[in-house]
Design a protein around this motif. Structure first.
Motif, mmCIF file in Angstrom:
data_model
loop_
_atom_site.group_PDB
_atom_site.id
_atom_site.type_symbol
_atom_site.label_atom_id
_atom_site.label_comp_id
_atom_site.label_asym_id
_atom_site.label_seq_id
_atom_site.Cartn_x
_atom_site.Cartn_y
_atom_site.Cartn_z
ATOM 1 N N MET A 185 0.821 -1.215 0.000
ATOM 2 C CA MET A 185 0.000 0.000 0.000
ATOM 3 C C MET A 185 0.850 1.258 0.000
ATOM 4 S SD MET A 185 -3.312 -0.897 2.415
ATOM 5 C CE MET A 185 -2.407 -1.693 3.731
ATOM 6 N N GLU A 186 1.991 1.264 0.687
ATOM 7 C CA GLU A 186 2.898 2.417 0.658
ATOM 8 C C GLU A 186 3.446 2.633 -0.742
ATOM 9 O OE1 GLU A 186 3.761 4.647 2.766
ATOM 10 O OE2 GLU A 186 2.788 3.930 4.584
ATOM 11 N N ALA A 187 3.828 1.542 -1.408
ATOM 12 C CA ALA A 187 4.347 1.653 -2.778
ATOM 13 C C ALA A 187 3.252 2.125 -3.732
ATOM 14 C CB ALA A 187 4.892 0.298 -3.227
ATOM 15 N N SER A 188 2.022 1.619 -3.536
ATOM 16 C CA SER A 188 0.913 2.041 -4.390
ATOM 17 C C SER A 188 0.627 3.525 -4.228
ATOM 18 C CB SER A 188 -0.328 1.224 -4.023
ATOM 19 O OG SER A 188 -1.454 1.686 -4.715
ATOM 20 N N LYS A 189 0.797 4.051 -3.008
ATOM 21 C CA LYS A 189 0.566 5.471 -2.766
ATOM 22 C C LYS A 189 1.573 6.325 -3.531
ATOM 23 C CE LYS A 189 0.379 8.822 1.001
ATOM 24 N NZ LYS A 189 0.537 9.012 2.464
ATOM 25 N N ARG A 190 2.841 5.912 -3.579
ATOM 26 C CA ARG A 190 3.886 6.665 -4.271
ATOM 27 C C ARG A 190 3.682 6.669 -5.801
ATOM 28 N NH1 ARG A 190 7.174 4.166 -0.175
ATOM 29 N NH2 ARG A 190 7.987 5.758 1.271
ATOM 30 N N LEU A 191 3.157 5.547 -6.316
ATOM 31 C CA LEU A 191 2.992 5.425 -7.781
ATOM 32 C C LEU A 191 1.599 5.848 -8.235
ATOM 33 C CD1 LEU A 191 4.722 1.959 -8.304
ATOM 34 C CD2 LEU A 191 5.671 4.225 -8.812
ATOM 35 N N PHE A 192 0.781 6.393 -7.336
ATOM 36 C CA PHE A 192 -0.607 6.687 -7.668
ATOM 37 C C PHE A 192 -0.732 7.709 -8.794
ATOM 38 C CE2 PHE A 192 -4.576 9.041 -6.945
ATOM 39 C CZ PHE A 192 -5.479 8.005 -7.065
ATOM 40 N N THR A 193 0.176 8.725 -8.845
ATOM 41 C CA THR A 193 0.094 9.772 -9.882
ATOM 42 C C THR A 193 0.980 9.460 -11.070
ATOM 43 O OG1 THR A 193 1.792 11.004 -8.657
ATOM 44 C CG2 THR A 193 -0.504 11.563 -8.231
ATOM 45 N N LYS B 131 0.398 0.554 -12.350
ATOM 46 C CA LYS B 131 1.251 -0.154 -11.388
ATOM 47 C C LYS B 131 0.729 0.027 -9.966
ATOM 48 C CE LYS B 131 4.976 -2.557 -10.468
ATOM 49 N NZ LYS B 131 5.120 -3.951 -10.931
ATOM 50 N N SER B 132 0.225 1.238 -9.670
ATOM 51 C CA SER B 132 -0.322 1.511 -8.343
ATOM 52 C C SER B 132 -1.539 0.631 -8.071
ATOM 53 C CB SER B 132 -0.713 2.990 -8.251
ATOM 54 O OG SER B 132 -1.356 3.254 -7.027
ATOM 55 N N ALA B 133 -2.407 0.494 -9.093
ATOM 56 C CA ALA B 133 -3.592 -0.342 -8.919
ATOM 57 C C ALA B 133 -3.212 -1.803 -8.696
ATOM 58 C CB ALA B 133 -4.504 -0.206 -10.142
ATOM 59 N N GLU B 134 -2.154 -2.243 -9.429
ATOM 60 C CA GLU B 134 -1.697 -3.628 -9.274
ATOM 61 C C GLU B 134 -1.184 -3.876 -7.850
ATOM 62 O OE1 GLU B 134 1.654 -6.698 -11.129
ATOM 63 O OE2 GLU B 134 1.306 -4.728 -12.049
ATOM 64 N N MET B 135 -0.402 -2.944 -7.317
ATOM 65 C CA MET B 135 0.124 -3.090 -5.964
ATOM 66 C C MET B 135 -0.997 -3.050 -4.916
ATOM 67 S SD MET B 135 3.688 -0.973 -5.956
ATOM 68 C CE MET B 135 5.114 -1.581 -6.862
ATOM 69 N N LEU B 136 -1.982 -2.177 -5.171
ATOM 70 C CA LEU B 136 -3.112 -2.095 -4.241
ATOM 71 C C LEU B 136 -3.894 -3.413 -4.224
ATOM 72 C CD1 LEU B 136 -4.677 -0.308 -2.293
ATOM 73 C CD2 LEU B 136 -6.038 0.508 -4.233
ATOM 74 N N GLN B 137 -4.031 -4.025 -5.421
ATOM 75 C CA GLN B 137 -4.712 -5.313 -5.486
ATOM 76 C C GLN B 137 -3.925 -6.394 -4.733
ATOM 77 O OE1 GLN B 137 -7.762 -5.775 -6.783
ATOM 78 N NE2 GLN B 137 -7.643 -7.873 -5.996
ATOM 79 N N ASN B 138 -2.595 -6.335 -4.851
ATOM 80 C CA ASN B 138 -1.752 -7.281 -4.107
ATOM 81 C C ASN B 138 -1.928 -7.087 -2.591
ATOM 82 O OD1 ASN B 138 -0.708 -8.422 -6.408
ATOM 83 N ND2 ASN B 138 1.098 -7.065 -6.469
ATOM 84 N N ALA B 139 -2.028 -5.821 -2.156
ATOM 85 C CA ALA B 139 -2.225 -5.539 -0.734
ATOM 86 C C ALA B 139 -3.557 -6.095 -0.250
ATOM 87 C CB ALA B 139 -2.149 -4.033 -0.476
ATOM 88 N N ILE B 140 -4.588 -5.964 -1.095
ATOM 89 C CA ILE B 140 -5.898 -6.508 -0.738
ATOM 90 C C ILE B 140 -5.823 -8.032 -0.615
ATOM 91 C CG2 ILE B 140 -8.278 -6.839 -1.548
ATOM 92 C CD1 ILE B 140 -8.061 -4.041 -2.843
#
Length: 377
Positions: free
Chosen positions: A210-218, A223-232
């Motif tokens: 989730m921290e990595a997804s936050k950095r790549l959100f913009t 990639k941010s969505a992929e990391m967020l899905q992994n966190a879920i």
């Protein structure tokens, strides 16, 4: 023979004093004065009879009693016939040292009547009366002292048994307390390790994603969505791990309470030919695990004893939760036992019940039954 350290000595000296006083008074009334020889005989008699209670050896006591009897006979022959009234007391004391049959002693106390035919009728009657009354007095006194001694011994044995039970109860309480504390520590340690190994790693991984997804959100939304899905996905795995840990913490339903008892009874019935029945009444859910442990162990001991000794064909186990008590009765249709002798099995059941402030009732009048009573609430 008088028993030292008991009231028998005082009672013996008391009856001798009464009879001696009677002899002195009657002699004084009959003669009008008391001669020096008469006083000497009384003093010698007193000294000898006091020495009886001082002497420690049986041989010395026997010798003193014989001397007292000789003084009594001599005094009655040459000074005053009423002195012979003191003779039965010494006969009883002498022969109780060597004889156990009281009837023979009474006969020996009355034998001097055959030798007193030349004496007056009043002396003969008085002697016979004193001999019989002295015998009854000593017989009842010895019986009373013996019963008191038996009661004291019984009280001492009971006190010793109570002390042993109290000590065992305290040891059992301490053992239960230490065992409970150790089990809690072990369970805490296991849960802590399991949470750290399974849930902690999952939550840490999800947080990193989730921290990595936050950095790549913009900069990189895909990639941010992929990391967020992994966190879920990792969070779901962590929740599933929590569910599995909680599930493993809760024991199976068949291992709890009355269900565990049913399983135990079924296993017992499968091994042995005797028929068994388990019934229960009331809210059994209020029975604590420690109480269930006592109930199961006592039931197991009662079933084992029934198989060994009762020759029963049917055993009933009934658990009933009353307002303030838990009552567990194990009864059979065997031969029973009118006089129940407590062996190690029953003593063990009593100690287990006492560890939870309970008690055991054993009845062998109709078959054999063991009832465990445990307070609750």
């Amino acid at each position: 023979m008088t028993e030292r350290g008991t009231p028998l000595e005082l009672w013996t000296m008391g009856i001798k004093s009464i009879i001696l006083s009677y002899v002195i008074i009657q002699s004084y009334v009959a003669v009008g004065s008391i001669s020096p020889w008469y006083m000497l005989s009384i003093l010698i008699y007193l000294c000898l009879n006091i020495s009886i209670h001082i002497a420690k050896k049986v041989s010395i006591t026997t010798l003193v009693l014989l001397l007292s009897m000789l003084v009594t006979i001599a005094s009655s022959s040459y000074i005053q016939p009423l002195f012979l009234l003191l003779f039965p007391l010494n006969i009883y004391e002498l022969f109780t040292i060597y004889l156990r049959k009281r009837g023979i002693i009474l006969f020996l106390m009355l034998v001097p009547l055959l030798l007193l035919s030349q004496e007056s009728q009043a002396v003969l009657v008085t002697y016979g009366l004193v001999a019989i009354l002295s015998f009854l007095y000593y017989f009842l006194l010895n019986t009373y002292i013996s019963k008191i001694a038996d009661l004291k011994e019984d009280i001492e044995n009971r006190n010793e048994h109570i002390q042993q039970l109290t000590k065992s109860l305290n040891e059992n309480k301490e053992y239960i307390r230490q065992s409970d504390y150790t089990i809690k520590l072990e369970e805490r340690n296991r849960l802590s390790q399991e949470i750290h190994d399974k849930i902690g790693h999952s939550m840490t991984g999800a947080l990193i994603q989730m921290e990595a997804s936050k950095r790549l959100f913009t900069s990189d939304p895909n990639k941010s969505a992929e990391m967020l899905q992994n966190a879920i996905h990792i969070s779901k795995e962590g929740i599933e791990s929590i569910r599995l840990v909680l599930k493993n913490m809760k024991p199976p339903i068949e291992q709890l309470g009355v269900n565990r008892m049913k399983l135990f009874v079924d296993e017992f019935s499968a091994i042995h030919t005797v028929r068994t029945s388990l019934t229960h009444k009331g809210n059994v859910d209020i029975i604590t695990p420690i109480q269930w442990k006592v109930i199961q162990e006592n039931t197991k001991e009662a079933l084992t004893n029934a198989m060994k000794y009762s020759n029963a064909t049917f055993i009933s186990i009934h658990i009933e939760v009353l307002r303030t008590l838990i009552k567990v009765e194990v009864s059979d249709n065997g031969k029973g036992e009118q006089k129940v002798i407590k062996g190690l099995g029953i003593i063990g059941m009593e100690e287990r019940a006492a560890s939870v402030n309970g008690a055991i009732i054993v009845d062998g009048s109709r078959g054999f039954s063991v009832t465990t009573l445990i307070p609750h609430g």
